[in-house]
Scaffold this motif. Structure first.
Motif, PDB file in Angstrom:
ATOM      1  N   ARG A   1      16.818 -15.155 -19.471  1.00 47.93           N
ATOM      2  CA  ARG A   1      15.647 -14.305 -19.688  1.00 47.93           C
ATOM      3  C   ARG A   1      15.326 -13.534 -18.416  1.00 47.93           C
ATOM      4  NH1 ARG A   1      11.407 -18.246 -22.796  1.00 47.93           N
ATOM      5  NH2 ARG A   1      10.295 -16.263 -23.106  1.00 47.93           N
ATOM      6  N   LEU A   2      14.951 -12.272 -18.582  1.00 47.66           N
ATOM      7  CA  LEU A   2      14.713 -11.379 -17.452  1.00 47.66           C
ATOM      8  C   LEU A   2      13.232 -10.996 -17.403  1.00 47.66           C
ATOM      9  CD1 LEU A   2      15.765  -9.559 -15.145  1.00 47.66           C
ATOM     10  CD2 LEU A   2      16.198  -7.798 -16.862  1.00 47.66           C
ATOM     11  N   PHE A   3      12.643 -11.096 -16.209  1.00 44.56           N
ATOM     12  CA  PHE A   3      11.235 -10.796 -16.021  1.00 44.56           C
ATOM     13  C   PHE A   3      11.073  -9.821 -14.855  1.00 44.56           C
ATOM     14  CE2 PHE A   3      11.691 -15.054 -17.679  1.00 44.56           C
ATOM     15  CZ  PHE A   3      10.767 -15.099 -18.724  1.00 44.56           C
ATOM     16  N   SER A   4       9.958  -9.102 -14.864  1.00 43.28           N
ATOM     17  CA  SER A   4       9.609  -8.275 -13.710  1.00 43.28           C
ATOM     18  C   SER A   4       8.112  -8.362 -13.479  1.00 43.28           C
ATOM     19  CB  SER A   4      10.034  -6.817 -13.912  1.00 43.28           C
ATOM     20  OG  SER A   4       9.214  -6.173 -14.862  1.00 43.28           O
ATOM     21  N   CYS A   5       7.750  -8.169 -12.220  1.00 48.34           N
ATOM     22  CA  CYS A   5       6.340  -8.228 -11.843  1.00 48.34           C
ATOM     23  C   CYS A   5       6.115  -7.177 -10.768  1.00 48.34           C
ATOM     24  CB  CYS A   5       5.975  -9.618 -11.328  1.00 48.34           C
ATOM     25  SG  CYS A   5       4.241  -9.813 -10.868  1.00 48.34           S
ATOM     26  N   GLY A   6       5.037  -6.427 -10.893  1.00 47.14           N
ATOM     27  CA  GLY A   6       4.759  -5.400  -9.906  1.00 47.14           C
ATOM     28  C   GLY A   6       3.351  -4.865 -10.038  1.00 47.14           C
ATOM     29  N   THR A   7       3.075  -3.877  -9.224  1.00 49.46           N
ATOM     30  CA  THR A   7       1.738  -3.298  -9.159  1.00 49.46           C
ATOM     31  C   THR A   7       1.865  -1.783  -9.099  1.00 49.46           C
ATOM     32  OG1 THR A   7       1.004  -5.260  -7.929  1.00 49.46           O
ATOM     33  CG2 THR A   7      -0.440  -3.350  -7.879  1.00 49.46           C
ATOM     34  N   SER A   8       0.933  -1.099  -9.734  1.00 48.67           N
ATOM     35  CA  SER A   8       0.909   0.361  -9.681  1.00 48.67           C
ATOM     36  C   SER A   8       0.174   0.823  -8.427  1.00 48.67           C
ATOM     37  CB  SER A   8       0.214   0.918 -10.931  1.00 48.67           C
ATOM     38  OG  SER A   8      -1.180   0.622 -10.892  1.00 48.67           O
ATOM     39  N   LYS A   9       0.247   2.129  -8.140  1.00 50.93           N
ATOM     40  CA  LYS A   9      -0.463   2.665  -6.979  1.00 50.93           C
ATOM     41  C   LYS A   9      -1.972   2.519  -7.136  1.00 50.93           C
ATOM     42  CE  LYS A   9       3.052   6.055  -5.640  1.00 50.93           C
ATOM     43  NZ  LYS A   9       3.352   7.491  -5.459  1.00 50.93           N
ATOM     44  N   GLU A  10      -2.410   2.464  -8.391  1.00 54.12           N
ATOM     45  CA  GLU A  10      -3.842   2.307  -8.658  1.00 54.12           C
ATOM     46  C   GLU A  10      -4.293   0.858  -8.543  1.00 54.12           C
ATOM     47  OE1 GLU A  10      -1.740   3.940 -10.763  1.00 54.12           O
ATOM     48  OE2 GLU A  10      -2.263   5.883  -9.838  1.00 54.12           O
ATOM     49  N   GLY A  11      -3.351  -0.068  -8.315  1.00 51.60           N
ATOM     50  CA  GLY A  11      -3.706  -1.462  -8.125  1.00 51.60           C
ATOM     51  C   GLY A  11      -3.653  -2.310  -9.374  1.00 51.60           C
ATOM     52  N   GLU A  12      -3.129  -1.778 -10.478  1.00 50.61           N
ATOM     53  CA  GLU A  12      -2.995  -2.569 -11.699  1.00 50.61           C
ATOM     54  C   GLU A  12      -1.678  -3.340 -11.654  1.00 50.61           C
ATOM     55  OE1 GLU A  12      -3.721  -0.626 -15.378  1.00 50.61           O
ATOM     56  OE2 GLU A  12      -5.178   0.756 -14.529  1.00 50.61           O
ATOM     57  N   SER A  13      -1.744  -4.617 -11.992  1.00 52.48           N
ATOM     58  CA  SER A  13      -0.560  -5.476 -11.911  1.00 52.48           C
ATOM     59  C   SER A  13       0.026  -5.714 -13.290  1.00 52.48           C
ATOM     60  CB  SER A  13      -0.920  -6.811 -11.249  1.00 52.48           C
ATOM     61  OG  SER A  13      -1.346  -6.595  -9.917  1.00 52.48           O
ATOM     62  N   PHE A  14       1.344  -5.901 -13.331  1.00 57.73           N
ATOM     63  CA  PHE A  14       2.062  -6.073 -14.584  1.00 57.73           C
ATOM     64  C   PHE A  14       3.065  -7.210 -14.436  1.00 57.73           C
ATOM     65  CE2 PHE A  14       0.812  -1.684 -14.131  1.00 57.73           C
ATOM     66  CZ  PHE A  14       0.291  -1.345 -15.377  1.00 57.73           C
ATOM     67  N   LEU A  15       3.100  -8.081 -15.421  1.00 58.24           N
ATOM     68  CA  LEU A  15       4.096  -9.146 -15.513  1.00 58.24           C
ATOM     69  C   LEU A  15       4.663  -9.069 -16.919  1.00 58.24           C
ATOM     70  CD1 LEU A  15       5.492 -11.735 -14.408  1.00 58.24           C
ATOM     71  CD2 LEU A  15       3.549 -13.035 -15.292  1.00 58.24           C
TER      72      LEU A  15
END
Length: 1161
Positions: free
Chosen positions: A585-599
């Motif tokens: 299974r493949l996952f990613s996690c990061g943040t936008s320039k506006e500060g919103e995070s995504f998992l």
């Protein structure tokens, strides 16, 4: 396409299957279904594909496949198309129609010549034969029908293994007439929107929105439930055959009510308009391609906005009605994990001195943590001892070779950007924010040695990882110069991947392996061996994911052919990608320039987001970091907390603030087994969180690994910051590696050449100095934890070989009758980890078929047979023999996948190549060693150097050697690259002892030192020189011959069993006895007083728990032993004070003995 559009396609497929209309259009409908499946690319109908292949409709077969994959998409796809075109070619030759065969050769098969020219030449030569069956590889080719059936078996395996077909081979489970039900619901909603709803609405069309005619007076709304009978349904038609994956249809109904129901849908209904947009409007071919391969997934996958301007009014007026079928999603599933599996208890808090940027746990020594800091320092910590073993401040090793040296002084300070262990734990990699990467070697001591410095990138090096392309250890880096680079371990630049338009933020090397069973089954089929060249290459797909700061995700194969993938990450900024521990299974996690995070979790085969996790509370000022563990959990550092998710649930599972003190965006890292979690603190330090298993592992480590790995002449006392003793000054008698002084062998813990020197002291010596040391003696079952495996006792069958599964959840025993038994522990309230334990009785596991794993014993004298066994790294199959042929078993089904190496001579020892499970070293009864390739059923090399049968084999990837041992008491060293013999020595036997009996070898986790076991001795050798540095010989209470011995999982202990039933636990560094276990501790009184002498023949160590081992006995029973929970360990190592233990002379069984020369005199 959106996820709802995909589901609509399935609904249409179900509708068309249920609405067969008339027999005359059955064939057209059949083609329509296939075309819709192909054009949408959502569902691959294996039955339809099967029927077309069996019918030999090759053009239709390739057209159908083209909706899902192309020839050059990947190597699985290439193999699929090759098999089809090869079959078409052979059938043309068989007719015979050589003109057609030449056409197929030139137009269809020519594309494969660039990948395997020799194979293409061989196929071309078939034209010269009057009958292609004259070719040896095709001699078993039967009739066309049989050949197609054989090919179909291979094609199905390739399709199932192909990632592009993942999630496309199973039709979803739908209730019958699901599309009609949705139409009913839509009409209900429309009716409720009517300003003057009538009690008996007259609905005659679906082409326009329903509205009630002006009423005579207001009427209460009545739910509308369009019956199934009102919708078109034929009387009765036969099944579509190949197109029959759908649920049974409803009862017959009248016809023509919904003929052409989607022909001219009105855009006035938002729901209908969406349906038309997704499926009814004709699309250009390039648009279809875009729909099939979504490049930019929506921010919230699965949530597609189908709301029209009337949505608000509808939601106000909408009320649930009993006649409307609700859409429900089941959340219940069998929970196979527990919250207790998560490391959430703070066990250790340590200061680093500067901001921690990156951390990584050693792959096998779970208590070793590598830390990189913002001041450029690299630190190695032993967590159990709270000790900083190594500290390496940043410095440039060779300024002269670096073009950027001038800018180093005036630019920003040097900071570590990433630290990482190599998969084998022998190398440490560090990337810095300016140009450089540095590699260190780690041989198990308290020393990181400079290995290599590379000026890797222009600007910062943002990430570093190790990979194994083509079985070669490499370093992958990325940087501000927008390039991904691959380096071998000597510093040679192998690949440069260019294509990003912004600095590359992170990399994720990975590999996918095909199922070994399918390969092994095809080995015996000489017809399939025709494609051996391609078959070898599809088994191990190696690639790299990369992410850039513009949010672009790309994927690269090691071939300089450019990026294979171009996706957008959620947030379109900095993102990190990770796989689950099993790589599925493949996952990613990061943040936008506006500060919103995504998992998110990704659907690899489609490049779409499969699941988006929720629970981030506020906007971040930086980039959130995450990690995965145990194939179950995700953890993210955010809002001064650690938040945990179950991979299968989008909502936060639990969170912890780790007793406070965390920064707003803490960095975190799990140990490889998931029992420890390192997290950074706001005061420039880090904390270690544990679960119950992790807590025990911290307690279990008495000696720091660097102490256990020092040379025989090294000594230096290190006292931790928490130690109560601070007045002990270090003694350093270190002999440099370049010194001409040769270390003398140490016998039973005493170095005869250093009696006049002060003996080295470990931390245990300092801590336990205040109390007299005493050998731990276990004499009854109450002094340890013990479990006897069920259905194991069989007095007629001895346990002759014993293994733990690599996952640590099971034990595999081979009996003298050739039958193998498997026991498994499961997750329970008493055993939440599901690992093997002496506190819980496991299950004797057999497949539902009731099969037993029984070796080939035909014509074998079992009394004289030498058994052998080896388990694959992923526990998927086991290989064993008992005097007959070697059998390869599937561990899930117990089926024999293949047999090989028929005697004589018989196989006597098996060892998998550490870097290729398809290469096996097989020791033979005639003293030879066969290097065997399972894929091609061929012995590649035959090694000769022993005089008697082979009794042991061990690989060292660090030294690149294979060490063999034989019943001749000889040790031979072979090069893995050339299989040439490098050296041969005889083990030193006590005076008067003949070189008889088995000699076993096993490498220490440092892959340099080696345990040698013979009935007369335990010995430690330095395999790089093949010099003996330690020896212990049976004496005193442990005077019986040694039956077996093994290292514990981290090579800190040695477990040895004796022919009188005793068990000894030795310190692996000094070979000094620290605990003895009498037979009365694990055998019943009836067995001890019985007429038959029972003792252990084999011992196995748990792969994760260093204080757990299992023994296999001559009465067929298997026992698992652990120390009591209060003790947590098997005694403590005896301190060394010039041979005197706390003022009294020690017995010879623990320390003193004479050298062999003195014994002989």
């Amino acid at each position: 396409m959106s996820s709802l559009s995909r589901e609509l396609v399935f609904l249409i497929l179900q509708f068309l299957e249920e609405e067969k209309f008339k027999e005359s259009v059955h064939k057209k409908l059949f083609q329509c279904l296939g075309r819709l499946e192909k054009e949408s690319g959502f569902y691959f109908n294996m039955k339809y594909f099967d029927e077309k292949v069996q019918a030999g409709e090759w053009d239709e077969v390739e057209k159908y496949l083209s909706g899902f994959t192309k020839v050059d998409d990947n190597r699985y796809s290439m193999k699929i198309f090759f098999e089809i075109r090869k079959q078409k070619y052979l059938e043309a030759l068989d007719r015979p129609d050589k003109a057609k065969a030449v056409e197929i050769l030139v137009t269809d098969l020519k594309v494969f010549s660039t990948f395997n020219e020799e194979l293409y030449k061989e196929i071309t030569q078939l034209l010269t034969l009057s009958n292609f069956r004259e070719n040896e590889q095709l001699s078993k080719y039967g009739d066309t029908k049989t050949a197609r059936s054989i090919m179909l078996i291979e094609l199905k395996k390739l399709i199932e293994a192909n990632p592009l077909f993942r999630d496309k081979l199973t039709f979803p489970s739908l209730k019958s007439s699901r599309l009609r039900t949705l139409i009913n619901q839509s009409l209900n909603w429309q009716h409720q929107l009517c300003k003057n709803p009538r009690s008996n609405p007259d609905i005659k069309t679906l082409f326009t929105d329903h509205t009630c005619a002006p009423p005579n007076g207001p009427l209460a709304p009545t739910p509308v439930n369009l019956p199934v009978a009102a919708v078109a349904k034929p009387a009765s038609y036969p099944s579509l055959g190949a197109h029959n994956p759908f649920p049974p249809t409803a009862a017959p109904a009248n016809a023509n009510a919904l003929a052409g129901w989607m022909a001219n849908a009105s855009a006035s209904s938002s729901v209908q308009a969406s349906v038309v947009t997704a499926s009814s409007i004709p699309l250009a071919q390039n648009q279809v391609s875009v729909l099939k391969h979504s490049r930019t997934p929506p921010t919230n996958p699965g949530m597609v906005d189908y709301q029209g301007p009337e949505h608000e009014q509808l939601m106000k007026r909408l009320r649930p009605t009993p006649s409307i079928e609700e859409v429900t999603y089941s959340t219940s599933r069998q929970q196979t994990w527990s919250l207790d599996d998560l490391p959430r208890t703070v066990a250790v808090t340590l200061p680093q001195g500067s901001t921690v940027i990156s951390m990584d746990f050693h792959p096998t020594h779970q208590t070793l943590l590598l830390v990189g800091s913002s001041n450029g320092e690299i630190t190695l910590w032993e967590l159990a001892m709270r000790d900083k073993l190594v500290s390496k401040p940043f410095k440039i090793w060779d300024m002269a070779s670096l073009p950027f040296q001038a800018s180093m002084v005036k630019d920003v300070p040097i900071s570590v950007s990433r630290v990482a262990w190599s998969p084998d734990g022998n190398f440490v990699g560090a990337a810095f924010n300016k140009h450089l990467i540095q590699l260190y070697t780690y041989a198990g001591s308290n020393e990181l040695r400079q290995h290599l410095q590379i000026d890797a990138h222009v600007g910062g090096v943002n990430d570093l990882a190790f990979a194994h392309p083509n079985k070669q250890l490499c370093v992958v880096t990325c940087g501000d110069d927008k390039i991904i680079k691959v380096w071998d371990i000597t510093g040679r630049n192998l690949f440069n991947f260019e294509g990003h338009e912004a600095p590359v933020y992170s990399i994720c090397p990975h590999h996918k392996e095909n199922i070994q069973e399918s390969v092994t089954e095809s080995v015996s089929n000489s017809f399939e061996d025709m494609l051996h060249g391609l078959k070898l290459s599809i088994l191990n797909l190696q690639f790299i994911f990369s992410t850039a700061i513009d949010g672009k995700i790309k994927a690269w194969l090691y071939d300089n052919m450019g990026s294979r993938v171009d996706y957008d990450a959620p947030g379109h900024w900095c993102t990190t990608m990770l796989y689950s521990a099993d790589g599925s299974r493949l996952f990613s996690c990061g943040t936008s320039k506006e500060g919103e995070s995504f998992l998110v979790e990704w659907n690899e085969s489609e490049g779409t987001i499969k699941r988006s996790y929720v629970g981030f509370r506020k906007k971040s000022t930086g980039v959130v970091q995450f990690d995965t563990t145990q194939n179950h959990f995700l953890a993210v550092g955010e809002d001064s907390q650690i938040k945990f998710w179950d991979m299968d649930n989008v909502n936060v599972l639990t969170s912890t603030d780790a007793e406070g003190g965390l920064p707003s965006l803490p960095r975190l890292r799990f140990s490889k087994d998931g029992n420890l979690l390192a997290v950074t603190t706001a005061d420039n330090g880090f904390k270690i969180l544990t679960n119950a298993v992790g807590h025990r592992s911290l307690r279990a480590v008495e000696n720091p690994p660097f102490e256990a790995l020092r040379g025989p002449m090294e000594s230096a006392v290190k006292v931790s910051a928490n130690s109560a003793v601070s007045s002990v000054s270090p003694v350093n008698c270190k002999v440099e590696r370049s010194s001409p002084v040769r270390p003398s062998p140490i016998i039973n813990g005493v170095d005869p050449a250093s009696r006049s020197m002060e003996k080295p002291r470990s931390v245990d010596d300092v801590i336990d100095k205040a109390k007299p040391w005493q050998l731990a003696e276990i004499v009854d079952s109450g002094q340890c934890r013990l479990v006897t495996l069920p259905e194991s006792t069989d007095s007629s069958c001895k346990v002759v070989r014993l293994l733990y599964t690599n996952s640590g959840v099971g034990i595999l025993a081979l009996g003298s009758n050739g039958v193998q038994k498997l026991w498994k522990w499961t997750r329970t309230e008493q055993n939440p980890s599901g690992k093997a334990t002496a506190s819980v009785v496991p299950q004797h596991w057999v497949p539902s078929s009731g099969l037993l794993m029984t070796n080939d014993v035909s014509g074998v004298n079992l009394e004289e047979a030498v058994p052998c066994i080896a388990l694959s790294k992923n526990d998927s199959y086991v290989m064993s023999a008992t005097g007959g042929k070697v059998s390869l078993f599937n561990m899930m089904t117990f089926k024999v996948m293949t047999t090989f190496m028929s005697p004589p001579p018989a196989s006597t020892f098996l060892a998998f190549h550490p870097q290729d499970n398809n290469i096996i070293a097989i020791g033979m009864e005639d003293s030879t060693i066969h290097i065997y390739n399972v894929r091609v059923d061929e012995v590649k090399s035959k090694l000769k150097g022993h005089q008697k049968r082979i009794t042991g084999l061990a690989f060292s990837t660090n030294l690149n050697i294979l060490v063999s041992s034989g019943a001749d008491a000889q040790l031979c060293v072979w090069s893995i690259d050339t299989w040439e013999k490098r050296k041969s020595i005889a083990i030193q036997l006590p005076a008067g002892k003949a070189p008889n009996g088995d000699t076993r070898v096993q490498f220490h986790t440092d892959q340099i030192r080696m345990l040698v076991v013979h009935e007369t001795q335990l010995a430690i050798y330095d395999a790089s020189k093949m010099e003996r540095i330690r020896q212990w010989v049976p004496q005193d209470t442990l005077s019986a011959p040694i039956s077996c011995a093994t290292y514990s999982c981290y090579s800190q202990l040695v477990y040895a069993t004796f022919c009188d039933g005793n068990v000894g636990v030795f310190d692996a560094e000094t070979l000094r006895l620290r605990c003895s276990i009498a037979p009365s501790a694990y055998m019943s009184t009836s067995i001890l007083n019985g007429s038959q002498t029972v003792h252990p023949l084999v011992v196995a160590a748990h792969p994760i728990e260093p204080n757990q081992f299992a023994v296999g006995l001559t009465d067929g029973s298997v026992k698992v032993l652990e120390p009591t929970e209060s003790e947590g360990k098997w005694g403590v190592p005896p301190p060394l004070d010039n041979g005197i233990l706390n003022g009294r002379t020690t017995s010879s069984s623990t320390t003193s003995n004479h050298t062999p020369d003195q014994l002989q005199r």
